[in-house]
Design a protein around this motif. Sequence first.
Motif: not given
Length: 197
Positions: A49-68
């Motif tokens: 929890p001490h980490l700020q974890w920034q996700c990135t990917d190509r546009p088509e993967y962002l909706p799935g990442i947002r769900q998680w």
Amino acid sequence: MDKPSAPSCERNRDPILEVLRNHFADRRQVLEIGSGTGQHAVHFAAAMPHLQWQCTDRPEYLPGIRQWLDESALPNTPAPFVLDVSGPWPAGGHDAVFSANTLHIMSWGEVERLFQQLGRVTTTDAKLAIYGPFNYDGRYTSESNAAFDDWLQARGEHMRIRDAEAVDALAEAAGFELIDDVTMPANNRLRIWQRTR
């Protein structure tokens, strides 16, 4: 849409976490390149929890990442954003970068671009952790990796398992020195570099 799920993430997340707990203990801002489903991000951000974890990917993967990310509702996982290694990159300030199972999917030109951009987005002492299969001295480390490489190249001529030495040369040119190379399950590696200049 159904929440995406990668069984390989479930299998490899704990061995990866064991290594990251050590190397990322003094880190604060992680940029994940190619977050895929978002499973790794949720697991690692919850455990560290001490980490700020920034996700990135190509546009088509962002909706799935947002769900998680939405389901986990963790305070240290900001909204994911688009990052195609060949396009624009975010502002700097990250003291850690993580990427899993990406180098063998990208073209070699994209791998080169990734390393060329690291100096722009990382602090002067940043750590870089990359998980996946690697060849050593131009040789496969297992028959299963050789079969996997055949499968990759059947999917796309630009895909292949990368030679560790070639990747190390890109890292060195970007100012990163290899500091750890850990054996992982299923003939994968977790390789860690630290920025030295």
